[in-house]
Design a protein around this motif. Structure first.
Motif, PDB file in Angstrom:
ATOM      1  N   SER A  26       0.833  -1.209   0.000  1.00  0.00           N
ATOM      2  CA  SER A  26       0.000   0.000   0.000  1.00  0.00           C
ATOM      3  C   SER A  26       0.863   1.252   0.000  1.00  0.00           C
ATOM      4  O   SER A  26       0.552   2.234  -0.680  1.00  0.00           O
ATOM      5  CB  SER A  26      -0.889   0.062   1.240  1.00  0.00           C
ATOM      6  OG  SER A  26      -1.823  -0.940   1.179  1.00  0.00           O
TER       7      SER A  26
ATOM      8  N   ASP B  64       0.623   3.990  -2.889  1.00  0.00           N
ATOM      9  CA  ASP B  64       0.327   5.390  -2.544  1.00  0.00           C
ATOM     10  C   ASP B  64       1.376   6.327  -3.138  1.00  0.00           C
ATOM     11  O   ASP B  64       1.059   7.374  -3.698  1.00  0.00           O
ATOM     12  CB  ASP B  64       0.389   5.591  -1.017  1.00  0.00           C
ATOM     13  CG  ASP B  64      -0.918   5.244  -0.346  1.00  0.00           C
ATOM     14  OD1 ASP B  64      -1.862   4.845  -1.064  1.00  0.00           O
ATOM     15  OD2 ASP B  64      -0.983   5.360   0.891  1.00  0.00           O
TER      16      ASP B  64
ATOM     17  N   ARG C  95      -4.624  12.701   1.075  1.00  0.00           N
ATOM     18  CA  ARG C  95      -5.995  12.267   1.334  1.00  0.00           C
ATOM     19  C   ARG C  95      -6.634  11.740   0.044  1.00  0.00           C
ATOM     20  O   ARG C  95      -7.242  10.676   0.019  1.00  0.00           O
ATOM     21  CB  ARG C  95      -6.758  13.471   1.888  1.00  0.00           C
ATOM     22  CG  ARG C  95      -8.026  13.238   2.649  1.00  0.00           C
ATOM     23  CD  ARG C  95      -7.934  12.263   3.800  1.00  0.00           C
ATOM     24  NE  ARG C  95      -7.345  12.785   5.028  1.00  0.00           N
ATOM     25  CZ  ARG C  95      -7.975  13.586   5.879  1.00  0.00           C
ATOM     26  NH1 ARG C  95      -9.190  13.993   5.652  1.00  0.00           N
ATOM     27  NH2 ARG C  95      -7.374  13.987   6.977  1.00  0.00           N
TER      28      ARG C  95
ATOM     29  N   THR D 272      -5.214  10.547  -2.649  1.00  0.00           N
ATOM     30  CA  THR D 272      -4.588   9.412  -3.315  1.00  0.00           C
ATOM     31  C   THR D 272      -4.682   8.110  -2.533  1.00  0.00           C
ATOM     32  O   THR D 272      -4.433   7.042  -3.085  1.00  0.00           O
ATOM     33  CB  THR D 272      -3.093   9.691  -3.588  1.00  0.00           C
ATOM     34  OG1 THR D 272      -2.477  10.060  -2.365  1.00  0.00           O
ATOM     35  CG2 THR D 272      -2.917  10.806  -4.595  1.00  0.00           C
ATOM     36  N   ALA D 273      -5.030   8.200  -1.232  1.00  0.00           N
ATOM     37  CA  ALA D 273      -5.023   6.997  -0.397  1.00  0.00           C
ATOM     38  C   ALA D 273      -5.917   5.904  -0.981  1.00  0.00           C
ATOM     39  O   ALA D 273      -5.529   4.735  -1.033  1.00  0.00           O
ATOM     40  CB  ALA D 273      -5.444   7.340   1.025  1.00  0.00           C
ATOM     41  N   GLY D 274      -7.097   6.288  -1.448  1.00  0.00           N
ATOM     42  CA  GLY D 274      -8.033   5.296  -1.991  1.00  0.00           C
ATOM     43  C   GLY D 274      -7.506   4.639  -3.253  1.00  0.00           C
ATOM     44  O   GLY D 274      -7.548   3.414  -3.401  1.00  0.00           O
ATOM     45  N   LEU D 275      -6.960   5.461  -4.158  1.00  0.00           N
ATOM     46  CA  LEU D 275      -6.395   4.920  -5.399  1.00  0.00           C
ATOM     47  C   LEU D 275      -5.234   3.977  -5.098  1.00  0.00           C
ATOM     48  O   LEU D 275      -5.089   2.943  -5.755  1.00  0.00           O
ATOM     49  CB  LEU D 275      -5.891   6.071  -6.288  1.00  0.00           C
ATOM     50  CG  LEU D 275      -6.931   6.799  -7.112  1.00  0.00           C
ATOM     51  CD1 LEU D 275      -6.297   8.023  -7.776  1.00  0.00           C
ATOM     52  CD2 LEU D 275      -7.514   5.874  -8.173  1.00  0.00           C
TER      53      LEU D 275
ATOM     54  N   ARG E  81      -4.855   2.114  -2.494  1.00  0.00           N
ATOM     55  CA  ARG E  81      -5.368   0.827  -2.005  1.00  0.00           C
ATOM     56  C   ARG E  81      -5.809  -0.076  -3.159  1.00  0.00           C
ATOM     57  O   ARG E  81      -5.608  -1.280  -3.131  1.00  0.00           O
ATOM     58  CB  ARG E  81      -6.524   1.050  -1.021  1.00  0.00           C
ATOM     59  CG  ARG E  81      -6.042   1.229   0.408  1.00  0.00           C
ATOM     60  CD  ARG E  81      -7.161   1.022   1.411  1.00  0.00           C
ATOM     61  NE  ARG E  81      -8.195   2.044   1.288  1.00  0.00           N
ATOM     62  CZ  ARG E  81      -8.120   3.247   1.868  1.00  0.00           C
ATOM     63  NH1 ARG E  81      -7.079   3.566   2.601  1.00  0.00           N
ATOM     64  NH2 ARG E  81      -9.086   4.118   1.712  1.00  0.00           N
ATOM     65  N   ILE E  82      -6.393   0.547  -4.197  1.00  0.00           N
ATOM     66  CA  ILE E  82      -6.830  -0.243  -5.360  1.00  0.00           C
ATOM     67  C   ILE E  82      -5.611  -0.794  -6.106  1.00  0.00           C
ATOM     68  O   ILE E  82      -5.539  -1.982  -6.436  1.00  0.00           O
ATOM     69  CB  ILE E  82      -7.692   0.625  -6.310  1.00  0.00           C
ATOM     70  CG1 ILE E  82      -8.992   1.026  -5.604  1.00  0.00           C
ATOM     71  CG2 ILE E  82      -8.000  -0.130  -7.614  1.00  0.00           C
ATOM     72  CD1 ILE E  82      -9.797   2.083  -6.342  1.00  0.00           C
TER      73      ILE E  82
END
Ligand SMILES: [Zn+2]
Length: 312
Positions: A246, A250, A280, A282-285, A287-288
């Motif tokens: 992760s 990130d 904030r 980029t965290a979701g991207l 994780r993907i």
């Protein structure tokens, strides 16, 4: 201020970054809930110098963490890993009758499976010494320079796993490791890899003082035998560990967005609003993307590098 001479090869270094201490203090507090201001002895900044000849990268001045700082880190459980990838790299060169000196041995995890009578650890931290002694291992509360001054019987393998990046004088440390190794014996150093993605990451606070005093690249390890009586056996760059997927993803997403949006690249330690907003977003991207990296074939190199030498 003029950049200092390189500790390793004595060439003229060049400044590459200046880091305000107040930013480091803020990041240690935010990420690790550690108060580190006192570690810097009233200094307002630390600088980073790079040697163009041997690629030694060091913080100026060299600020090493106090016992209190390390006690704060050890409270986190992850500090003494049971196994590290570099252990298996070193074990490929190890025979059962080899007398090991494990400098900065921590809990003595490297000794696993080796006859205890052929092992000696050096360690400063009381908790770690207690853990090593509970395994039946001999440990001295001493640095390698002080141990070398006692003129001990030379060892067949001298190893320092993730230690060199914490010491104030790398030249003295490396010299002492060589002094206590028999000619033809093995010397093993592992450190974080300055060529890994982690050195392109922003706010990786444990890569900075008072935790780290220097950074080490593949180029550095290749150059080392020019300055010390060592013959290079191999350099192994560890693969990216699953636990860091992760973090890698990130970092990659953030770098891609900074470039795509034409933003100013963040400083190594950067507390600006823009950088916080970007983190904030980029965290979701990240994780993907990390899910795609579960496939080992798609992974780049990881965070540590191991160099094995024979004493000349
Ligand atoms: Zn140098």
């Amino acid at each position: 201020m003029e950049a200092p001479r390189c500790l390793i090869c004595h060439s003229e270094s060049r400044w590459i970054h200046t880091i305000p201490v107040v930013d480091l203090v803020a990041q240690y507090r935010r990420q690790l809930k550690l108060e580190v201001a006192a570690e810097f002895g009233g200094r307002s900044e630390v600088r980073i110098a790079r040697c163009p000849c041997c690629d030694f990268v060091s913080f100026v001045p060299a600020i090493t963490g106090t016992e209190g700082f390390y006690r704060g880190l050890q409270g986190r459980g992850w500090y003494y890993l049971a196994d590290k990838p570099e252990f298996s790299t070193a074990r490929r060169h190890l025979r059962r009758n080899h007398r090991i000196l494990d400098v900065g041995c921590g809990s003595g995890a490297f000794a696993q499976g080796h006859p205890v009578e052929n092992y000696l650890g050096l360690e400063y931290t009381a908790e770690a010494i207690a853990m090593a002694e509970a395994r039946g291992l001999s440990v001295r509360r001493q640095g390698v320079e002080a141990y070398a001054a006692t003129k001990p019987e030379p060892h067949d393998m001298v190893c320092a796993f993730q230690v060199l990046e914490h010491v104030a004088d790398q030249r003295a440390f490396i010299t002492a490791c060589i002094d206590v190794c028999r000619p033809g014996g093995q010397i093993v150093f592992s450190t974080p890899n300055a060529d890994s993605f982690a050195n392109a990451a922003c706010n990786l606070v444990l890569n900075f003082p008072p935790h780290h005093t220097a950074w080490f690249s593949r180029r550095f390890w290749l150059a080392l035998p020019q300055y010390f009586p060592l013959r290079l056996v191999e350099i192994v760059e560890e693969p990216l560990e699953p636990v860091h997927l992760s973090f890698y993803a990130d970092t990659l997403v953030r770098a891609a967005l900074v470039d795509w949006l034409g933003l100013r690249p963040p400083a190594p330690i950067d507390d600006s609003l823009g950088t916080r907003v970007l983190a904030r977003l980029t965290a979701g991207l990240g994780r993907i993307l990390a899910r795609g990296l579960a496939d080992e074939r798609l992974r780049p190199k990881g965070q540590s590098i191991t160099a094995i030498y024979e004493r000349g």
